[in-house]
Motif scaffolding. Structure first.
Motif, PDB file in Angstrom:
ATOM      1  N   TRP A 135       0.840  -1.210   0.000  1.00 30.37           N
ATOM      2  CA  TRP A 135       0.000   0.000   0.000  1.00 30.37           C
ATOM      3  C   TRP A 135       0.862   1.242   0.000  1.00 30.37           C
ATOM      4  O   TRP A 135       1.689   1.442   0.903  1.00 30.37           O
ATOM      5  N   THR A 136       0.690   2.104  -1.005  1.00 32.68           N
ATOM      6  CA  THR A 136       1.378   3.412  -1.055  1.00 32.68           C
ATOM      7  C   THR A 136       0.396   4.557  -1.148  1.00 32.68           C
ATOM      8  O   THR A 136       0.775   5.715  -0.989  1.00 32.68           O
ATOM      9  N   GLY A 137      -0.891   4.227  -1.456  1.00 36.17           N
ATOM     10  CA  GLY A 137      -1.894   5.262  -1.581  1.00 36.17           C
ATOM     11  C   GLY A 137      -3.255   4.651  -1.840  1.00 36.17           C
ATOM     12  O   GLY A 137      -3.382   3.435  -2.064  1.00 36.17           O
ATOM     13  N   PRO A 138      -4.321   5.447  -1.814  1.00 30.48           N
ATOM     14  CA  PRO A 138      -5.695   4.939  -1.969  1.00 30.48           C
ATOM     15  C   PRO A 138      -5.917   4.124  -3.247  1.00 30.48           C
ATOM     16  O   PRO A 138      -6.701   3.181  -3.253  1.00 30.48           O
ATOM     17  N   ASP A 183      -9.810   3.248   2.507  1.00 29.22           N
ATOM     18  CA  ASP A 183      -9.983   2.906   1.097  1.00 29.22           C
ATOM     19  C   ASP A 183      -9.926   1.391   0.871  1.00 29.22           C
ATOM     20  O   ASP A 183     -10.530   0.870  -0.065  1.00 29.22           O
ATOM     21  N   LEU A 184      -9.197   0.686   1.724  1.00 26.76           N
ATOM     22  CA  LEU A 184      -9.172  -0.784   1.615  1.00 26.76           C
ATOM     23  C   LEU A 184     -10.523  -1.363   2.016  1.00 26.76           C
ATOM     24  O   LEU A 184     -11.046  -2.277   1.351  1.00 26.76           O
ATOM     25  N   VAL A 185     -11.105  -0.812   3.089  1.00 22.91           N
ATOM     26  CA  VAL A 185     -12.433  -1.271   3.519  1.00 22.91           C
ATOM     27  C   VAL A 185     -13.459  -1.005   2.425  1.00 22.91           C
ATOM     28  O   VAL A 185     -14.291  -1.864   2.095  1.00 22.91           O
ATOM     29  N   ALA A 186     -13.394   0.189   1.823  1.00 17.68           N
ATOM     30  CA  ALA A 186     -14.354   0.543   0.762  1.00 17.68           C
ATOM     31  C   ALA A 186     -14.168  -0.362  -0.458  1.00 17.68           C
ATOM     32  O   ALA A 186     -15.152  -0.799  -1.083  1.00 17.68           O
ATOM     33  N   ALA A 187     -12.918  -0.680  -0.826  1.00 15.63           N
ATOM     34  CA  ALA A 187     -12.672  -1.548  -1.986  1.00 15.63           C
ATOM     35  C   ALA A 187     -13.217  -2.957  -1.735  1.00 15.63           C
ATOM     36  O   ALA A 187     -13.799  -3.576  -2.634  1.00 15.63           O
ATOM     37  N   CYS A 188     -13.044  -3.455  -0.519  1.00 14.23           N
ATOM     38  CA  CYS A 188     -13.580  -4.795  -0.200  1.00 14.23           C
ATOM     39  C   CYS A 188     -15.101  -4.793  -0.253  1.00 14.23           C
ATOM     40  O   CYS A 188     -15.721  -5.765  -0.711  1.00 14.23           O
ATOM     41  N   ARG A 189     -15.696  -3.679   0.207  1.00 16.68           N
ATOM     42  CA  ARG A 189     -17.163  -3.604   0.186  1.00 16.68           C
ATOM     43  C   ARG A 189     -17.671  -3.570  -1.259  1.00 16.68           C
ATOM     44  O   ARG A 189     -18.648  -4.249  -1.589  1.00 16.68           O
ATOM     45  N   ARG A 190     -17.001  -2.798  -2.116  1.00 15.78           N
ATOM     46  CA  ARG A 190     -17.428  -2.710  -3.516  1.00 15.78           C
ATOM     47  C   ARG A 190     -17.276  -4.045  -4.238  1.00 15.78           C
ATOM     48  O   ARG A 190     -18.071  -4.389  -5.106  1.00 15.78           O
ATOM     49  N   ASN A 191     -16.263  -4.825  -3.905  1.00 19.34           N
ATOM     50  CA  ASN A 191     -15.996  -6.090  -4.587  1.00 19.34           C
ATOM     51  C   ASN A 191     -16.552  -7.297  -3.839  1.00 19.34           C
ATOM     52  O   ASN A 191     -16.245  -8.441  -4.203  1.00 19.34           O
ATOM     53  N   HIS A 192     -17.355  -7.024  -2.793  1.00 21.74           N
ATOM     54  CA  HIS A 192     -18.028  -8.091  -2.038  1.00 21.74           C
ATOM     55  C   HIS A 192     -17.019  -9.134  -1.522  1.00 21.74           C
ATOM     56  O   HIS A 192     -17.246 -10.345  -1.602  1.00 21.74           O
ATOM     57  N   LEU A 193     -15.912  -8.618  -0.989  1.00 23.38           N
ATOM     58  CA  LEU A 193     -14.882  -9.494  -0.441  1.00 23.38           C
ATOM     59  C   LEU A 193     -14.868  -9.350   1.084  1.00 23.38           C
ATOM     60  O   LEU A 193     -14.601  -8.248   1.601  1.00 23.38           O
ATOM     61  N   PRO A 194     -15.160 -10.421   1.830  1.00 23.75           N
ATOM     62  CA  PRO A 194     -15.109 -10.344   3.295  1.00 23.75           C
ATOM     63  C   PRO A 194     -13.711  -9.923   3.772  1.00 23.75           C
ATOM     64  O   PRO A 194     -12.700 -10.438   3.284  1.00 23.75           O
ATOM     65  N   LEU A 195     -13.674  -8.974   4.736  1.00 23.59           N
ATOM     66  CA  LEU A 195     -12.411  -8.435   5.236  1.00 23.59           C
ATOM     67  C   LEU A 195     -12.355  -8.595   6.751  1.00 23.59           C
ATOM     68  O   LEU A 195     -13.317  -8.237   7.454  1.00 23.59           O
ATOM     69  N   PHE A 196     -11.251  -9.149   7.233  1.00 26.35           N
ATOM     70  CA  PHE A 196     -11.006  -9.304   8.666  1.00 26.35           C
ATOM     71  C   PHE A 196      -9.804  -8.443   9.060  1.00 26.35           C
ATOM     72  O   PHE A 196      -8.830  -8.323   8.302  1.00 26.35           O
ATOM     73  N   GLU A 197      -9.860  -7.884  10.268  1.00 24.22           N
ATOM     74  CA  GLU A 197      -8.721  -7.153  10.812  1.00 24.22           C
ATOM     75  C   GLU A 197      -7.977  -8.049  11.788  1.00 24.22           C
ATOM     76  O   GLU A 197      -8.581  -8.646  12.694  1.00 24.22           O
ATOM     77  N   VAL A 198      -6.647  -8.127  11.617  1.00 23.49           N
ATOM     78  CA  VAL A 198      -5.804  -8.947  12.466  1.00 23.49           C
ATOM     79  C   VAL A 198      -5.167  -8.040  13.532  1.00 23.49           C
ATOM     80  O   VAL A 198      -4.539  -7.027  13.181  1.00 23.49           O
TER      81      VAL A 198
END
Length: 498
Positions: A55-58, A89-104
């Motif tokens: 990650w270097t930017g949105p 922006d990572l959370v928004a991208a996962c939401r747009r692509n319907h990809l479940p996202l977990f925070e470690v």
């Protein structure tokens, strides 16, 4: 293992950030990556772990998440030890692509996540294997109790949703608990002609599997038709179909009568019929068949790698009624009751199997009484020899294609025929062996050309005088006169007896 199970592992303390509606996705494996586009290293179903080094930017988040979505991963688990929280922006991208996202959490290593997930996957696969083995025990128990294959196929359908049917290469349905929405004969043709097995038929959405491909020729084997595309099955289901094939092979062997009392009796009857002894009728009564019913004899041989036992299996499949089949060396002999016009039906039945029969010759006799089976067998053998000389993968010759002298020879005892042949031809054979004179071939060609010196010389590429000399030598050695019709007929018959 489902994504949802990650939330029930207290050691990991993972938090679902987005994509709660996809938590029932299966996890196939765990992959850690710091590449911006890791798609080429993914095959679908993975839980991807990332430390956001890429990650270097949105704009990077959309590219990274799209690559994961295209690869078909199950979910993403991310942690950022530098920033302490996930980029919006990572959370928004996962939401747009319907990809479940977990925070470690920061204090949970990716190695710990990988260890727990892999251990859970291994336990689940061991449980699946145990279920497969338990079903295998149930299948074997059903077969042992003699209930046949239908209860076994019903078990697979009920527990796993696997609809399967067992068929022969002629399209005869052996077992199946559901209606088969496809032409069995067409399936059999696809099975015989398939370049490799298993073979998928996209039209009816069926997969064709062999039962014993490594030990049995395809034309003598059974096959299994299963609903669905076998290439998309998980490893456990493929393992189960392998077990099913092994069990079907056991049932096929169980139905093979060669080792049964009836099969051994059929073998003995064929031997007695071919030898012409007087013990045929008593043995025939033991089979339960009516000795007053006429029998048709069939003689068959095969090449192309088809073994005699497999040839016997093919005949048992295509012949009508209760044929008595035995093996005499590499020749299969069948005695078929009440089959007056058998040759055309046999020809049609074997033609269906021709994709799996590269070389089969068969002869069919006319119907004969039980006391005349030896003559019927000999007649079938003569017809089979005539079929052998023809071309094509399957050749069947009936008794109506035989000449009258062949019918006469079929009724002569073996010892008489042998003595007749030896007295006439042995002097010529011996002379040819010692002098390389080719007298037997000259005699055969001379008779084929109806005693014409000129045509015989042309066929043999000899001078007419050379032919005259050879014929004179034949007459001197045998004491016969080839200008006499009677002697020509004797030589002709002796040559046919070779």
């Amino acid at each position: 293992m489902k994504l949802r199970a990650l939330l029930t592992m207290p050691e990991l303390r993972l938090r679902a950030v987005t994509g709660e509606d996809g938590l029932d996705r299966d996890i196939r494996w765990v992959v850690t990556t710091d590449l911006l586009d890791p798609g080429r290293y993914l095959s679908g179903g993975e839980l991807v772990l990332t430390g956001l080094v890429w990650w270097t930017g949105p704009g990077d988040s959309e590219a990274f998440v799209r690559a994961l979505a295209r690869a078909g991963v199950s979910g993403l688990a991310a942690g950022d030890v530098i920033r302490g929280s996930l980029p919006p922006d990572l959370v928004a991208a996962c939401r747009r692509n319907h990809l479940p996202l977990f925070e470690v959490p920061e204090d949970v290593a990716f190695a710990t996540v990988t260890e727990h997930v892999v251990r859970h996957l291994s336990t689940a696969r061991a449980a699946d294997l145990g279920a497969v083995l338990d079903r295998h025990r149930q299948l074997i128990a059903g077969l042992t109790h003699g209930t046949g294959l239908d209860p076994l196929l019903d078990l697979l359908s009920r527990d796993l949703g696997m609809r399967c049917w067992v068929l022969t290469p002629t399209g005869r349905l052996i077992a199946g608990t559901h209606p088969l929405d496809a032409d069995p004969a067409a399936l059999a043709g696809e099975f015989l002609a398939a370049p490799r097995l298993p073979h998928r038929l996209p039209g009816p959405d069926l997969s064709l599997l062999p039962v014993a491909a490594e030990t049995t020729s395809r034309v003598a084997d059974w096959f299994i038709a299963c609903a669905g595309d076998w290439t998309a099955w998980p490893a456990e289901r493929r393992a189960l179909t392998d077990e099913l094939a092994a069990i079907v092979a056991l049932e096929r062997a169980r139905q093979d009568d060669r080792l049964s009392a009836e099969g051994r009796l059929s073998q003995e009857l064929v031997r007695l019929a071919a030898s012409g002894t007087d013990d045929v009728l008593p043995h025939l009564r033991l089979t339960g068949l009516d000795p007053d019913v006429p029998f048709t004899a069939v003689s068959a041989t095969a090449g192309g790698g088809l073994r005699p036992g497999e040839l016997r299996t093919v005949l048992a499949e295509v012949l009508p009624g209760r044929p008595l089949i035995g093996l005499l060396g590499d020749e299969a002999i069948a005695l078929v009751p009440s089959a007056p016009d058998l040759a055309p039906a046999l020809r049609d039945a074997l033609s269906v199997l021709s994709p799996g029969l590269p070389d089969l010759a068969a002869g069919v006799s006319k119907p004969a009484a039980a006391g005349e089976l030896r003559g019927a067998v000999e007649e079938a053998r003569y017809a089979r020899r005539l079929a052998t000389a023809r071309t094509g993968p399957v050749r069947v010759v009936g008794h109506d294609e035989l000449a009258t002298h062949v019918l006469l020879l079929a009724s002569v005892p073996d010892d008489v025929r042998q003595m007749f042949r030896e007295r006439l031809l042995d002097p010529l054979v011996t002379y040819d062996e010692e002098h390389k004179a080719d007298l037997v071939r000259t005699l055969e060609t001379f008779l084929q050309q109806s005693g014409s010196w000129t045509r015989c010389a042309e066929r043999l590429h000899l001078h007419v005088n050379s032919v005259r000399y050879r014929i004179q030598r034949i007459e001197d050695l045998t004491g016969r006169d080839l200008s006499r019709l009677e002697d020509r007929v004797d030589f002709f018959l002796a040559l046919r007896l070779r």
